[in-house]
Scaffold this active site. Structure first.
Site, PDB file in Angstrom:
ATOM      1  CG  HIS A 272     -37.787   0.187  17.523  1.00 56.62           C
ATOM      2  ND1 HIS A 272     -38.708   1.151  17.237  1.00 56.62           N
ATOM      3  CD2 HIS A 272     -36.355   0.498  18.391  1.00 56.62           C
ATOM      4  CE1 HIS A 272     -37.379   1.799  18.361  1.00 56.62           C
ATOM      5  NE2 HIS A 272     -36.530   1.545  18.334  1.00 56.62           N
TER       6      HIS A 272
ATOM      7  CG  HIS B 226     -32.511   3.366  10.921  1.00 60.62           C
ATOM      8  ND1 HIS B 226     -31.420   3.399  11.695  1.00 60.62           N
ATOM      9  CD2 HIS B 226     -33.161   3.375  11.899  1.00 60.62           C
ATOM     10  CE1 HIS B 226     -31.502   3.218  12.627  1.00 60.62           C
ATOM     11  NE2 HIS B 226     -32.940   3.732  13.430  1.00 60.62           N
TER      12      HIS B 226
END
Length: 472
Positions: A335, A325
């Site tokens: 992220h 992921h």
């Protein structure tokens, strides 16, 4: 005076040359990344489809099965797990199924039933049933809802495992249930390349974005995607939105809704948990990893992967694909570096065993890298490495959190193509040496390839396949 003028113009020329030279050097140093798309998506807010939308409508009939979905049920593609939900009463956890052309030879498979509670939500009756010993490359019809309202679906089993058998995978990630999500699924279903199974890189329903992790949004999401996943297997990867860990409302069991609803054949590959496992399908060996389970040295996931990679037989399944992921390489300011500790643990193995491609989600945009690694000669910083995978981030399904459009500048050298748009991918295996990959943005016509590359298999044809050497 004339001499002075000559000297002055000579000095000006030298200065101009020096400036141009420095600019060129700077361009070569700082702008040596790949391409950042110039496509600009209309600035519109990503919005969830209202719960009365037609894509969420439950099927009619008493206790009619809903949320029907399938996934591979064994190691090699001769089994399928069928799952569905009944709302009025348990009904029967039974599937009737038959090969195309032989409806009078119905077979029966019996499964099991689970329910769960999450805060103030009580699930319907969730059924799981594994159809075993199927024939390869065969169309099967199946019925669920025996005893009350029956519903019929079909699927194709994959061809028998063989190094040169062609097979086409769709790629979707971070889907959610917005108007954009619906466009992504429409676009994938209408793609003339026709994916035969979906590699799903995590983040399904985004139920945890609602108050108290409203699990009714797990139900609506599964009704929404039924139109695809009831007919072709989706291979599941767990993302952060599958954690549903909410101690503030007394929910201390991670992954509870996900594991009750989406079983995977993890035991077939010797895994001890459903968050990391492998399957073989056609000419591909697919490894699913979990960014949100422990992966350090001596953990079950680490030990499983260390044992799994040597088992990959490239003479039978030449294409080695990994799903995870959280991306290891990412040039967006979202992220950033979150996958770094997992990369440090596992990247040397990916290079050693010549993984062809790693698909990730998490960042809500699209990016493809060159073949790169951080493990060459102790070099610190990504360098081109023909034994390394291509890393593709495809967390662009269209969920409620919206598009990731803030990129690092300048574009890093390892980044081959990036674009802040929603879409899906297609990975077409042709034979043991070649596969064609394409990415399709939602705004284009179905056949348009916004990004593409030919993959040369790292085991059978390890030539340089970077897009800088290819001509589109």
């Amino acid at each position: 005076m004339a001499v002075a003028n000559t000297s002055s113009s000579s000095w000006s020329s030298t200065l101009l040359f020096a400036i141009v030279f420095l600019l060129l050097v700077n361009i070569s140093v700082f702008c040596n990344g790949g391409k950042t798309s110039t496509f600009t998506r209309k600035p519109e807010k990503t919005e969830d489809m209202p719960l009365h939308s037609d894509v969420f409508v439950a099927p009619s009939g008493y206790n009619a099965p809903q949320q029907v979905h399938i996934t591979q049920g064994d190691d090699e593609g001769k089994a399928v797990i069928v799952s569905w939900v009944t709302m009025n009463e348990p009904g029967k956890s039974v599937v009737h199924y038959w090969r195309e052309g032989s409806p009078h030879k119905k077979m029966v498979a019996k499964g099991y039933l689970v329910t769960y509670r999450f805060f103030n939500y009580s699930s319907g009756f969730i059924h799981h049933c594994t159809l075993k010993d199927l024939q390869f490359d065969t169309k099967y019809y199946y019925e669920v809802g025996i005893g009350h309202t029956k519903r019929q679906f079909w699927f194709m089993t994959p061809p028998e495992i063989h190094p040169d058998v062609p097979y086409t995978f769709g790629l979707i990630g971070d889907l959610g249930q917005t108007y954009d999500s619906n466009k992504t699924l429409d676009h994938y279903e209408s793609n003339p390349k026709k994916g035969q199974a979906v590699l799903f890189v995590g983040d399904l329903s985004y139920a945890d974005n609602y108050p108290y992790h409203d699990n009714n949004r797990w139900d609506s999401w599964a009704r929404f995607v039924e139109r695809s996943v009831a007919y072709q297997p989706w291979i599941w990867t767990a993302g952060n939105h599958e954690l549903d860990f909410a101690p503030e409302i007394g929910e201390n069991e991670p992954h509870k809704p996900f594991t009750h609803r989406y079983p995977v054949p993890y035991k077939a590959s010797g895994s001890t948990a459903p968050f990391w496992y492998s399957i073989k399908r056609a000419s591909a060996h697919i490894i699913v990893l979990s960014s949100y389970s422990a992966y350090g040295k001596y953990t079950p996931q680490c030990e499983w992967l260390e044992a799994e990679l040597p088992k990959v037989d490239r003479s039978k399944t030449p294409w080695l694909i990994v799903l995870v992921h959280s991306p290891w390489y990412n040039s967006y300011n979202y992220h950033y570096m979150e996958g770094e500790t997992m990369r440090v643990m596992f990247e040397p193995w990916f290079v050693k065993y010549k993984v062809d491609v790693v698909f990730a989600g998490h960042v809500h945009a699209y990016e493809r890298t060159e073949r790169i690694s951080n493990v060459v000669n102790g070099h610190c910083g990504a360098v081109k490495d023909q034994s390394a995978p291509v890393y593709i981030t495809i967390g662009d399904g269209g969920n409620i959190e919206g598009i990731a459009n803030n990129m690092m500048e300048p574009q890093p050298e390892y980044s081959a193509y990036r674009e802040a748009s929603f879409g899906h991918g297609i990975f077409e295996i042709k034979n043991r040496t070649h596969a064609h990959y394409s990415w399709h943005r939602n705004e284009d016509k179905f056949s348009v390839e916004a990004d593409s590359m030919w993959f040369f298999n790292r085991h059978w044809h390890p030539l340089d396949d970077s897009t800088t050497t290819q001509h589109h």
